[in-house]
Write a protein that holds these residues in place. Structure first.
Motif, PDB file in Angstrom:
ATOM      1  N   TYR A  54       0.809  -1.220   0.000  1.00  0.00           N
ATOM      2  CA  TYR A  54       0.000   0.000   0.000  1.00  0.00           C
ATOM      3  C   TYR A  54       0.847   1.279   0.000  1.00  0.00           C
ATOM      4  O   TYR A  54       0.312   2.380   0.069  1.00  0.00           O
ATOM      5  N   GLY A  55       2.152   1.120  -0.064  1.00  0.00           N
ATOM      6  CA  GLY A  55       3.033   2.272  -0.134  1.00  0.00           C
ATOM      7  C   GLY A  55       2.922   3.157   1.092  1.00  0.00           C
ATOM      8  O   GLY A  55       2.843   2.673   2.221  1.00  0.00           O
ATOM      9  N   MET A  56       2.888   4.465   0.870  1.00  0.00           N
ATOM     10  CA  MET A  56       2.811   5.422   1.973  1.00  0.00           C
ATOM     11  C   MET A  56       1.368   5.729   2.377  1.00  0.00           C
ATOM     12  O   MET A  56       1.128   6.551   3.260  1.00  0.00           O
ATOM     13  N   ARG A  57       0.415   5.066   1.724  1.00  0.00           N
ATOM     14  CA  ARG A  57      -0.985   5.300   2.088  1.00  0.00           C
ATOM     15  C   ARG A  57      -1.239   4.817   3.514  1.00  0.00           C
ATOM     16  O   ARG A  57      -0.783   3.759   3.924  1.00  0.00           O
ATOM     17  N   GLU A  58      -2.017   5.599   4.247  1.00  0.00           N
ATOM     18  CA  GLU A  58      -2.407   5.198   5.594  1.00  0.00           C
ATOM     19  C   GLU A  58      -3.519   4.156   5.474  1.00  0.00           C
ATOM     20  O   GLU A  58      -4.498   4.367   4.765  1.00  0.00           O
ATOM     21  N   VAL A  59      -3.361   3.034   6.155  1.00  0.00           N
ATOM     22  CA  VAL A  59      -4.316   1.935   6.039  1.00  0.00           C
ATOM     23  C   VAL A  59      -5.071   1.781   7.362  1.00  0.00           C
ATOM     24  O   VAL A  59      -4.477   1.554   8.406  1.00  0.00           O
TER      25      VAL A  59
ATOM     26  N   ALA B  29       2.791  20.623   2.984  1.00  0.00           N
ATOM     27  CA  ALA B  29       3.132  20.644   1.562  1.00  0.00           C
ATOM     28  C   ALA B  29       4.318  19.723   1.269  1.00  0.00           C
ATOM     29  O   ALA B  29       4.326  18.986   0.277  1.00  0.00           O
ATOM     30  N   GLU B  30       5.309  19.733   2.147  1.00  0.00           N
ATOM     31  CA  GLU B  30       6.478  18.875   1.950  1.00  0.00           C
ATOM     32  C   GLU B  30       6.111  17.405   2.128  1.00  0.00           C
ATOM     33  O   GLU B  30       6.634  16.544   1.408  1.00  0.00           O
ATOM     34  N   ALA B  31       5.223  17.115   3.065  1.00  0.00           N
ATOM     35  CA  ALA B  31       4.778  15.731   3.269  1.00  0.00           C
ATOM     36  C   ALA B  31       4.015  15.210   2.057  1.00  0.00           C
ATOM     37  O   ALA B  31       4.163  14.055   1.650  1.00  0.00           O
ATOM     38  N   ILE B  32       3.195  16.081   1.460  1.00  0.00           N
ATOM     39  CA  ILE B  32       2.441  15.698   0.258  1.00  0.00           C
ATOM     40  C   ILE B  32       3.398  15.454  -0.907  1.00  0.00           C
ATOM     41  O   ILE B  32       3.250  14.472  -1.655  1.00  0.00           O
ATOM     42  N   GLU B  33       4.389  16.319  -1.076  1.00  0.00           N
ATOM     43  CA  GLU B  33       5.376  16.148  -2.147  1.00  0.00           C
ATOM     44  C   GLU B  33       6.116  14.817  -1.986  1.00  0.00           C
ATOM     45  O   GLU B  33       6.343  14.091  -2.960  1.00  0.00           O
ATOM     46  N   LYS B  34       6.488  14.497  -0.754  1.00  0.00           N
ATOM     47  CA  LYS B  34       7.195  13.246  -0.496  1.00  0.00           C
ATOM     48  C   LYS B  34       6.327  12.044  -0.811  1.00  0.00           C
ATOM     49  O   LYS B  34       6.789  11.063  -1.412  1.00  0.00           O
ATOM     50  N   MET B  35       5.048  12.131  -0.444  1.00  0.00           N
ATOM     51  CA  MET B  35       4.131  11.027  -0.687  1.00  0.00           C
ATOM     52  C   MET B  35       3.917  10.827  -2.186  1.00  0.00           C
ATOM     53  O   MET B  35       3.897   9.691  -2.680  1.00  0.00           O
ATOM     54  N   GLN B  36       3.784  11.912  -2.927  1.00  0.00           N
ATOM     55  CA  GLN B  36       3.530  11.816  -4.358  1.00  0.00           C
ATOM     56  C   GLN B  36       4.768  11.319  -5.125  1.00  0.00           C
ATOM     57  O   GLN B  36       4.637  10.718  -6.191  1.00  0.00           O
ATOM     58  N   ALA B  37       5.949  11.557  -4.557  1.00  0.00           N
ATOM     59  CA  ALA B  37       7.181  11.135  -5.217  1.00  0.00           C
ATOM     60  C   ALA B  37       7.512   9.670  -4.952  1.00  0.00           C
ATOM     61  O   ALA B  37       8.321   9.080  -5.661  1.00  0.00           O
ATOM     62  N   ALA B  38       6.858   9.096  -3.944  1.00  0.00           N
ATOM     63  CA  ALA B  38       7.167   7.717  -3.555  1.00  0.00           C
ATOM     64  C   ALA B  38       6.651   6.708  -4.594  1.00  0.00           C
ATOM     65  O   ALA B  38       5.690   6.951  -5.287  1.00  0.00           O
TER      66      ALA B  38
END
Length: 292
Positions: A62-67, A283-292
């Motif tokens: 599930y990657g960085m998605r919170e489950v 914003a930085e957390a979102i960028e990191k999640m989208q880059a993963a």
């Protein structure tokens, strides 16, 4: 439980009895996934769904998605076994429906602890009845494991006997009280679902309203809603740039021994800097999640 700047813009319900949906969830751009053992699962499929969901979470992918696993209420014949098995699944959190008291949360926590749930496994609570709303502060403060309140506006509308209107005025009091409880306890809080999948304008309005009210994100019922929801709850570029600018200016002023600074004609104090830091961190957390 230490709260983090984890993106929760879009949290999508996925039916636990549908194996294909569980696999598809691994490819969707939602920040979080609620793998549902409750409303989305027929009674004769409850036990199969429980096993399937827990095995899927254990398998990962599930990657960085919170489950999050939504269990059945502890007042049902499935609830205890749901919590017991889910405690061993490795999920980020368990979501308890129909929460009306702090004792209900502590009861679930006791079952989790007895079944080996790690201390990092959080508890989320559905706020979907009038009593949920009235008890929201006690529920939010019930245990250090509490991490998020989730508005269940569909059930709440039924309980209140109120209408689903465009502006959602019948819900404003309930939304506000739960927001206050969540923020006072340092928790995240998610807005309820939007049921009309053909009303894109109405959905976008509801997302924007939720964002303005202060929600961290919105729960969703269909993958098609994820993109628009993410867009609304993502800090825009101008806000991020402004936030970085005032953080830098205030830091320079502090180095000079000054408590306040004027940036582009606006007085900036420490409270503004704290808000700016939250915007930049998210914003930085979102960028990191989208880059993963």
């Amino acid at each position: 439980m230490q709260q983090t700047a984890r993106p929760r813009r879009s949290v999508l319900y996925m039916p636990g009895s549908n194996a294909r949906a569980l696999d598809k969830a691994k490819t969707l751009p939602a920040d979080g996934l609620i793998l549902d053992l409750e409303d989305a699962v027929a009674p004769d499929a409850k036990e199969t769904a429980r096993k399937q969901v827990c095995e899927s979470v254990k398998a990962g992918g599930y990657g960085m998605r919170e489950v999050i696993i939504r269990v059945n209420s502890l007042s049902t014949r499935w609830g205890f076994d749901d919590v017991a098995l889910a405690s061993k699944s490795g999920a980020d959190a368990l979501l308890l429906p129909k929460v009306e008291s702090a004792d209900a949360i502590r009861h679930m926590e006791a079952i989790m602890r007895a079944n080996g749930a790690p201390e990092t496994m959080a508890i989320w609570a559905m706020m979907e009845t009038p009593r949920s709303v009235l008890e929201s502060q006690r529920i939010a403060e019930s245990t250090p494991r509490m991490a998020c309140l989730v508005m269940g506006t569909s059930d709440l509308a039924k309980e209140l006997d109120c209408a689903h209107t465009h502006e959602r005025l019948p819900f404003i009091t309930s939304l506000g009280l739960c927001l206050l409880a969540a923020r006072a306890a340092g928790l995240a809080i998610l807005d309820g679902v939007y049921l009309d999948l053909n009303d894109d304008a109405g959905f976008e309005f509801a997302c924007q309203q939720g964002s303005e009210l202060g929600f961290d994100g919105k729960t969703l019922i269909h993958p098609k809603q994820v993109g628009a929801c993410n867009k609304v709850f993502t800090p825009n570029t101008a806000d991020v740039e402004w936030s970085r600018k005032i953080i830098e200016a205030h830091s320079a002023a502090s180095a000079r021994g000054e408590g306040v600074v004027v940036v582009d004609g606006k007085l900036i104090e420490n409270l503004h800097v704290e808000s700016a830091k939250r915007v930049v961190t998210m914003a930085e957390a979102i960028e990191k999640m989208q880059a993963a």
